[in-house]
Design an enzyme around this catalytic site. Structure first.
Site, PDB file in Angstrom:
ATOM      1  N   LYS A 192       0.835  -1.197   0.000  1.00  0.00           N
ATOM      2  CA  LYS A 192       0.000   0.000   0.000  1.00  0.00           C
ATOM      3  C   LYS A 192       0.874   1.253   0.000  1.00  0.00           C
ATOM      4  O   LYS A 192       1.739   1.430   0.868  1.00  0.00           O
ATOM      5  CB  LYS A 192      -0.900   0.013   1.234  1.00  0.00           C
ATOM      6  CG  LYS A 192      -1.922  -1.105   1.281  1.00  0.00           C
ATOM      7  CD  LYS A 192      -3.022  -0.903   0.254  1.00  0.00           C
ATOM      8  CE  LYS A 192      -4.118  -1.945   0.395  1.00  0.00           C
ATOM      9  NZ  LYS A 192      -5.198  -1.761  -0.596  1.00  0.00           N
ATOM     10  N   ASP A 221      -0.108  -0.414  -4.650  1.00  0.00           N
ATOM     11  CA  ASP A 221      -1.530  -0.057  -4.616  1.00  0.00           C
ATOM     12  C   ASP A 221      -1.707   1.293  -3.944  1.00  0.00           C
ATOM     13  O   ASP A 221      -1.518   1.438  -2.739  1.00  0.00           O
ATOM     14  CB  ASP A 221      -2.318  -1.132  -3.868  1.00  0.00           C
ATOM     15  CG  ASP A 221      -3.818  -0.886  -3.905  1.00  0.00           C
ATOM     16  OD1 ASP A 221      -4.250   0.044  -4.613  1.00  0.00           O
ATOM     17  OD2 ASP A 221      -4.556  -1.631  -3.229  1.00  0.00           O
ATOM     18  N   GLU A 255      -1.421   0.064  -9.045  1.00  0.00           N
ATOM     19  CA  GLU A 255      -2.867  -0.097  -8.939  1.00  0.00           C
ATOM     20  C   GLU A 255      -3.545   1.221  -8.530  1.00  0.00           C
ATOM     21  O   GLU A 255      -3.139   1.845  -7.553  1.00  0.00           O
ATOM     22  CB  GLU A 255      -3.169  -1.187  -7.910  1.00  0.00           C
ATOM     23  CG  GLU A 255      -4.624  -1.573  -7.793  1.00  0.00           C
ATOM     24  CD  GLU A 255      -4.804  -2.791  -6.908  1.00  0.00           C
ATOM     25  OE1 GLU A 255      -5.867  -2.927  -6.289  1.00  0.00           O
ATOM     26  OE2 GLU A 255      -3.858  -3.621  -6.825  1.00  0.00           O
ATOM     27  N   ASP A 280      -8.823  -0.376  -9.956  1.00  0.00           N
ATOM     28  CA  ASP A 280      -9.446  -1.078  -8.837  1.00  0.00           C
ATOM     29  C   ASP A 280     -10.735  -0.370  -8.440  1.00  0.00           C
ATOM     30  O   ASP A 280     -11.831  -0.786  -8.797  1.00  0.00           O
ATOM     31  CB  ASP A 280      -8.468  -1.150  -7.663  1.00  0.00           C
ATOM     32  CG  ASP A 280      -8.991  -2.011  -6.526  1.00  0.00           C
ATOM     33  OD1 ASP A 280     -10.042  -2.654  -6.690  1.00  0.00           O
ATOM     34  OD2 ASP A 280      -8.340  -2.061  -5.460  1.00  0.00           O
ATOM     35  N   LYS A 304     -13.029  -7.349  -7.515  1.00  0.00           N
ATOM     36  CA  LYS A 304     -13.374  -7.855  -6.193  1.00  0.00           C
ATOM     37  C   LYS A 304     -14.743  -8.520  -6.299  1.00  0.00           C
ATOM     38  O   LYS A 304     -15.773  -7.841  -6.239  1.00  0.00           O
ATOM     39  CB  LYS A 304     -13.389  -6.710  -5.173  1.00  0.00           C
ATOM     40  CG  LYS A 304     -12.012  -6.145  -4.854  1.00  0.00           C
ATOM     41  CD  LYS A 304     -12.100  -4.995  -3.874  1.00  0.00           C
ATOM     42  CE  LYS A 304     -10.741  -4.674  -3.263  1.00  0.00           C
ATOM     43  NZ  LYS A 304      -9.694  -4.408  -4.260  1.00  0.00           N
TER      44      LYS A 304
END
Length: 376
Positions: A192, A221, A255, A280, A304
């Protein structure tokens, strides 16, 4: 066909709060639902992430509470698109056939016990089997619903096996956490970023890429938390990382560098750098996924399943367009994860690691967690 409908809300606390550019997340709230008839039982899970674009947990609970105790397939397939996590949960419990049609699929018979693979894999029967004849609550699912986290390399019922990407924490904690996941067998990691100052994160990134073994793959991400200038700097850094011959780590993609409303800028960036970009938040729901594809996105889509919406419609879209997809967790329980991994194994086109290496963020569930949930 009519099905008895029951549901129970659950709450799971993260071992350590998950910090992203969206903020800090310390409790996962969701709903386990059960559909049954005279001989069969099916499980599903509703696990919303409202800041990603799904309904809220309150909206999901309100929807469940207003339903009668007996529902039909028509009820399930008429759930509105504004409730994508509910669409996933109810269709998963009903479980469609592998062809993607609106079939009922093959539920397990009550009174039988299935055998599955390790860590949330296995055949679809294991999700629905058990003896409910003499109990006032639905049975706890058999294996593979063990409390153990999924192994990075676990058996799959599909032609190719799934590998797992391990989620790393933001900030300096990544420099210790990756080693623990590497020892568990992970070879793909997601870190992250966009949480701390970019100068600090770039220094950590340099240390991380120098420390990771050459066989490792790294995903970055940002959760939409970068400015346009910072996104360019990250992409430039990733493109030039191998100038230093000591660094052999593969940067698989960056991402969601920018906010959802900056799609055109991300599309432009995808043409300017060699490092791939994955969407995403921009493709959180099926409607968004279709919209971005229609606008020309051909890099990577992070899907997801738990919040994207109808599994049958997702299956149809992926089979029609053959998109480059990475399937990712919404921090669901074993029930939702099993349904999501079934879709991932069926629809993945590029053998990318699935983003389900997240169980280290929770305490291990007890074997009878579902049975205990149903007592209340």
């Amino acid at each position: 066909m009519r099905y008895r409908f029951e549901f129970r809300p659950y709450r799971r606390r993260f071992l350590r709060p998950l910090t992203t550019s969206h903020g800090t997340w310390d409790i996962r709230d969701g709903i386990i639902l059960c559909l049954s008839d005279e001989t069969n039982i099916g499980w599903g899970e509703i696990a919303p992430i409202s800041w990603f674009g799904s309904e809220t947990i309150e909206q999901a609970l309100s929807f469940c509470r207003q339903l009668p105790t007996e529902i039909t397939e028509e009820t399930i397939f008429s759930i509105p698109d504004e409730l994508p996590a509910c669409q996933f949960g109810f269709e998963s419990a009903l479980w469609e056939g592998g062809s993607g049609g609106r079939g009922r699929g093959e539920w397990g018979d009550k009174g039988t016990r299935g055998q599955g693979g390790q860590g949330g894999q296995g055949d679809r029967e294991t999700r629905r089997q058990g003896d409910n004849k003499n109990n006032s609550f639905p049975p706890s699912p058999p294996l593979p619903f063990s409390p153990s986290p999924p192994l990075p390399f676990s058996p799959s019922p599909h032609p190719h096996s799934l590998t797992y990407s391990g989620l790393l924490p933001a900030g300096e904690a990544v420099l210790e956490q990756w080693q623990k996941l590497w020892e568990q067998g992970y070879r793909t990691f997601k870190w992250k970023i966009g949480v701390y100052a970019i100068a600090s994160e770039l220094k950590i990134f340099e240390l991380l890429t120098q420390a990771l073994p050459s066989r490792a793959k790294l995903r970055l991400d940002a959760n939409g938390g970068l400015s346009y200038e910072d996104a360019n700097l990250w992409l430039w850094t990733c493109d030039n990382i191998h100038i230093n011959n000591r660094i052999r780590v593969e940067i698989e993609f960056l991402e969601q560098p920018l906010r959802v409303d900056q799609f055109q800028r991300m599309l432009e960036l995808s043409y300017c750098y060699e490092t791939k970009i994955a969407l995403d938040e921009s493709v959180a729901t099926l409607k968004q996924l279709e919209c971005c594809f229609q606008q020309g996105w051909r890099d990577i889509f992070v899907i997801k399943p738990g919040i994207v919406g109808s599994p049958s419609r997702l299956r149809q879209f992926c089979q029609q367009h053959k998109i480059d997809a990475v399937f990712s967790s919404v921090f669901e329980t074993e029930i939702g994860r099993q349904a999501a991994l079934e879709l991932a194994g069926e629809l993945s086109q590029h053998n990318r690691a699935v983003g389900f290496g997240v169980n280290h963020f929770f305490e291990q569930e007890k074997d009878n967690w579902l049975e205990n949930l149903w007592k209340f």
